[in-house]
Design a protein around this motif. Structure first.
Motif, PDB file in Angstrom:
ATOM      1  N   GLU A 297       0.839  -1.203   0.000  1.00  0.00           N
ATOM      2  CA  GLU A 297       0.000   0.000   0.000  1.00  0.00           C
ATOM      3  C   GLU A 297       0.874   1.252   0.000  1.00  0.00           C
ATOM      4  O   GLU A 297       0.585   2.213  -0.726  1.00  0.00           O
ATOM      5  N   GLU A 298       1.935   1.243   0.770  1.00  0.00           N
ATOM      6  CA  GLU A 298       2.859   2.391   0.794  1.00  0.00           C
ATOM      7  C   GLU A 298       3.522   2.568  -0.571  1.00  0.00           C
ATOM      8  O   GLU A 298       3.695   3.698  -1.033  1.00  0.00           O
ATOM      9  N   THR A 299       3.874   1.472  -1.227  1.00  0.00           N
ATOM     10  CA  THR A 299       4.435   1.541  -2.578  1.00  0.00           C
ATOM     11  C   THR A 299       3.456   2.220  -3.531  1.00  0.00           C
ATOM     12  O   THR A 299       3.841   3.075  -4.332  1.00  0.00           O
ATOM     13  N   LEU A 300       2.189   1.854  -3.432  1.00  0.00           N
ATOM     14  CA  LEU A 300       1.173   2.472  -4.293  1.00  0.00           C
ATOM     15  C   LEU A 300       1.046   3.961  -4.006  1.00  0.00           C
ATOM     16  O   LEU A 300       0.959   4.775  -4.933  1.00  0.00           O
ATOM     17  N   LYS A 301       1.040   4.324  -2.735  1.00  0.00           N
ATOM     18  CA  LYS A 301       0.916   5.746  -2.384  1.00  0.00           C
ATOM     19  C   LYS A 301       2.102   6.542  -2.921  1.00  0.00           C
ATOM     20  O   LYS A 301       1.926   7.651  -3.436  1.00  0.00           O
ATOM     21  N   GLN A 302       3.291   5.969  -2.840  1.00  0.00           N
ATOM     22  CA  GLN A 302       4.469   6.663  -3.379  1.00  0.00           C
ATOM     23  C   GLN A 302       4.411   6.718  -4.899  1.00  0.00           C
ATOM     24  O   GLN A 302       4.728   7.740  -5.502  1.00  0.00           O
ATOM     25  N   SER A 303       4.014   5.637  -5.528  1.00  0.00           N
ATOM     26  CA  SER A 303       3.952   5.589  -6.991  1.00  0.00           C
ATOM     27  C   SER A 303       2.942   6.579  -7.557  1.00  0.00           C
ATOM     28  O   SER A 303       3.192   7.227  -8.566  1.00  0.00           O
ATOM     29  N   PHE A 304       1.781   6.650  -6.900  1.00  0.00           N
ATOM     30  CA  PHE A 304       0.722   7.512  -7.396  1.00  0.00           C
ATOM     31  C   PHE A 304       0.794   8.916  -6.808  1.00  0.00           C
ATOM     32  O   PHE A 304       0.057   9.796  -7.227  1.00  0.00           O
ATOM     33  N   GLY A 305       1.686   9.109  -5.823  1.00  0.00           N
ATOM     34  CA  GLY A 305       1.922  10.432  -5.265  1.00  0.00           C
ATOM     35  C   GLY A 305       0.721  11.054  -4.595  1.00  0.00           C
ATOM     36  O   GLY A 305       0.530  12.260  -4.664  1.00  0.00           O
ATOM     37  N   SER A 306      -0.084  10.224  -3.946  1.00  0.00           N
ATOM     38  CA  SER A 306      -1.304  10.754  -3.360  1.00  0.00           C
ATOM     39  C   SER A 306      -1.820   9.816  -2.285  1.00  0.00           C
ATOM     40  O   SER A 306      -1.503   8.622  -2.283  1.00  0.00           O
ATOM     41  N   ASP A 307      -2.645  10.379  -1.410  1.00  0.00           N
ATOM     42  CA  ASP A 307      -3.354   9.554  -0.439  1.00  0.00           C
ATOM     43  C   ASP A 307      -4.771   9.244  -0.904  1.00  0.00           C
ATOM     44  O   ASP A 307      -5.514   8.549  -0.222  1.00  0.00           O
ATOM     45  N   SER A 308      -5.157   9.794  -2.093  1.00  0.00           N
ATOM     46  CA  SER A 308      -6.456   9.421  -2.622  1.00  0.00           C
ATOM     47  C   SER A 308      -6.306   8.134  -3.425  1.00  0.00           C
ATOM     48  O   SER A 308      -5.219   7.798  -3.852  1.00  0.00           O
ATOM     49  N   LEU A 309      -7.396   7.424  -3.575  1.00  0.00           N
ATOM     50  CA  LEU A 309      -7.343   6.126  -4.255  1.00  0.00           C
ATOM     51  C   LEU A 309      -6.576   6.217  -5.569  1.00  0.00           C
ATOM     52  O   LEU A 309      -6.802   7.143  -6.352  1.00  0.00           O
ATOM     53  N   PRO A 310      -5.705   5.241  -5.814  1.00  0.00           N
ATOM     54  CA  PRO A 310      -5.005   5.237  -7.105  1.00  0.00           C
ATOM     55  C   PRO A 310      -5.995   4.933  -8.225  1.00  0.00           C
ATOM     56  O   PRO A 310      -6.976   4.226  -8.014  1.00  0.00           O
ATOM     57  N   GLN A 311      -5.720   5.493  -9.376  1.00  0.00           N
ATOM     58  CA  GLN A 311      -6.586   5.212 -10.518  1.00  0.00           C
ATOM     59  C   GLN A 311      -5.737   4.532 -11.594  1.00  0.00           C
ATOM     60  O   GLN A 311      -5.034   5.183 -12.366  1.00  0.00           O
ATOM     61  N   PHE A 312      -5.817   3.218 -11.613  1.00  0.00           N
ATOM     62  CA  PHE A 312      -5.096   2.457 -12.628  1.00  0.00           C
ATOM     63  C   PHE A 312      -5.763   2.665 -13.975  1.00  0.00           C
ATOM     64  O   PHE A 312      -6.991   2.785 -14.056  1.00  0.00           O
ATOM     65  N   ASP A 313      -4.969   2.703 -15.034  1.00  0.00           N
ATOM     66  CA  ASP A 313      -5.541   2.837 -16.372  1.00  0.00           C
ATOM     67  C   ASP A 313      -6.287   1.563 -16.760  1.00  0.00           C
ATOM     68  O   ASP A 313      -7.398   1.618 -17.278  1.00  0.00           O
ATOM     69  N   ILE A 314      -5.636   0.425 -16.520  1.00  0.00           N
ATOM     70  CA  ILE A 314      -6.242  -0.868 -16.856  1.00  0.00           C
ATOM     71  C   ILE A 314      -6.038  -1.812 -15.684  1.00  0.00           C
ATOM     72  O   ILE A 314      -4.923  -1.959 -15.182  1.00  0.00           O
ATOM     73  N   MET A 315      -7.110  -2.450 -15.270  1.00  0.00           N
ATOM     74  CA  MET A 315      -7.062  -3.477 -14.240  1.00  0.00           C
ATOM     75  C   MET A 315      -7.523  -4.766 -14.903  1.00  0.00           C
ATOM     76  O   MET A 315      -8.683  -4.882 -15.316  1.00  0.00           O
ATOM     77  N   LEU A 316      -6.610  -5.717 -15.063  1.00  0.00           N
ATOM     78  CA  LEU A 316      -6.926  -7.000 -15.681  1.00  0.00           C
ATOM     79  C   LEU A 316      -7.189  -8.005 -14.574  1.00  0.00           C
ATOM     80  O   LEU A 316      -6.333  -8.226 -13.711  1.00  0.00           O
ATOM     81  N   LEU A 317      -8.371  -8.610 -14.596  1.00  0.00           N
ATOM     82  CA  LEU A 317      -8.780  -9.554 -13.564  1.00  0.00           C
ATOM     83  C   LEU A 317      -9.216 -10.873 -14.185  1.00  0.00           C
ATOM     84  O   LEU A 317      -9.676 -10.912 -15.320  1.00  0.00           O
ATOM     85  N   GLY A 318      -9.120 -11.905 -13.402  1.00  0.00           N
ATOM     86  CA  GLY A 318      -9.715 -13.188 -13.736  1.00  0.00           C
ATOM     87  C   GLY A 318     -10.865 -13.413 -12.778  1.00  0.00           C
ATOM     88  O   GLY A 318     -11.157 -12.583 -11.918  1.00  0.00           O
ATOM     89  N   MET A 319     -11.525 -14.559 -12.923  1.00  0.00           N
ATOM     90  CA  MET A 319     -12.584 -14.914 -11.992  1.00  0.00           C
ATOM     91  C   MET A 319     -12.549 -16.414 -11.774  1.00  0.00           C
ATOM     92  O   MET A 319     -12.472 -17.186 -12.742  1.00  0.00           O
ATOM     93  N   GLY A 320     -12.600 -16.836 -10.518  1.00  0.00           N
ATOM     94  CA  GLY A 320     -12.626 -18.255 -10.197  1.00  0.00           C
ATOM     95  C   GLY A 320     -14.027 -18.830 -10.332  1.00  0.00           C
ATOM     96  O   GLY A 320     -15.015 -18.095 -10.437  1.00  0.00           O
ATOM     97  N   ASP A 321     -14.106 -20.147 -10.306  1.00  0.00           N
ATOM     98  CA  ASP A 321     -15.416 -20.783 -10.445  1.00  0.00           C
ATOM     99  C   ASP A 321     -16.309 -20.548  -9.236  1.00  0.00           C
ATOM    100  O   ASP A 321     -17.506 -20.823  -9.276  1.00  0.00           O
ATOM    101  N   ASP A 322     -15.747 -19.982  -8.153  1.00  0.00           N
ATOM    102  CA  ASP A 322     -16.546 -19.602  -6.988  1.00  0.00           C
ATOM    103  C   ASP A 322     -16.947 -18.123  -7.033  1.00  0.00           C
ATOM    104  O   ASP A 322     -17.553 -17.605  -6.101  1.00  0.00           O
TER     105      ASP A 322
END
Length: 181
Positions: free
Chosen positions: A65-90
């Motif tokens: 989480e600290e890495t993300l805050k440093q990378s995005f330079g903010s304490d507001s939620l990071p906004q990724f350009d693309i979030m690639l997800l899978g889904m399990g059978d559950d």
């Protein structure tokens, strides 16, 4: 890995990771490096893996989480350009498993999920939903029941956590023929 992309402009982050060493056979980071990242000329400093070498899953989640805050330079939620997800059978996605406490997490960006007795580090629902574009890639006939519940007008978000993914940006589902049948 064969695409001619501006690799020096791309930054790669993990949505979730098993709490195992980076060289472990179950490590998502190991799989991604072997299948993709070791084959492209992307600068190492643009790859952000979950620090699973730390003493505990909670420490790894806090550090990521600290890495993300440093990378995005903010304490507001990071906004990724693309979030690639899978889904399990559950119906799980990332390490957001059915009926687990991490599904209720609203304050943290990164938290500890769990499947059986195995700890996982995962982005939380608010972070995933802040993405500009969320793309689900789902394959296999074993996903049909969960997909039916995820796409239903009404359903149980705790039983099928992928239902919780309702980004502010676009939501795209890519299904193979077996999953879509």
């Amino acid at each position: 890995s064969q695409a001619d992309l501006p690799w020096n402009k791309l930054y790669i982050y993990w949505g979730d990771e098993r709490f195992v060493h980076a060289d472990h056979a179950d490590s998502n980071a190991r799989m991604v490096r072997t299948a993709w990242l070791n084959r492209i000329p992307i600068p190492a400093e643009q790859i952000f893996t979950v620090p699973t070498e730390l003493d505990s899953p909670a420490a790894a989640a806090a550090a990521y989480e600290e890495t993300l805050k440093q990378s995005f330079g903010s304490d507001s939620l990071p906004q990724f350009d693309i979030m690639l997800l899978g889904m399990g059978d559950d119906g799980h996605t990332a390490s957001l498993f059915p009926h687990t406490p991490v599904l209720q997490e609203q304050a943290r960006w990164v938290s500890v999920g769990q499947k059986d007795d195995h700890h996982r580090i995962t982005l939380t629902v608010p972070v995933i939903n802040a993405a500009r574009s969320v793309i689900f890639l789902v394959a296999g006939a074993n996903k049909q029941t969960a997909l039916g519940q995820v796409f239903a007008a009404e359903g149980n978000n705790d039983q099928y956590p992928s239902r919780r993914i309702q980004p502010d940006g676009e939501l795209i589902w890519l299904l193979d023929a077996a999953a879509a049948e």
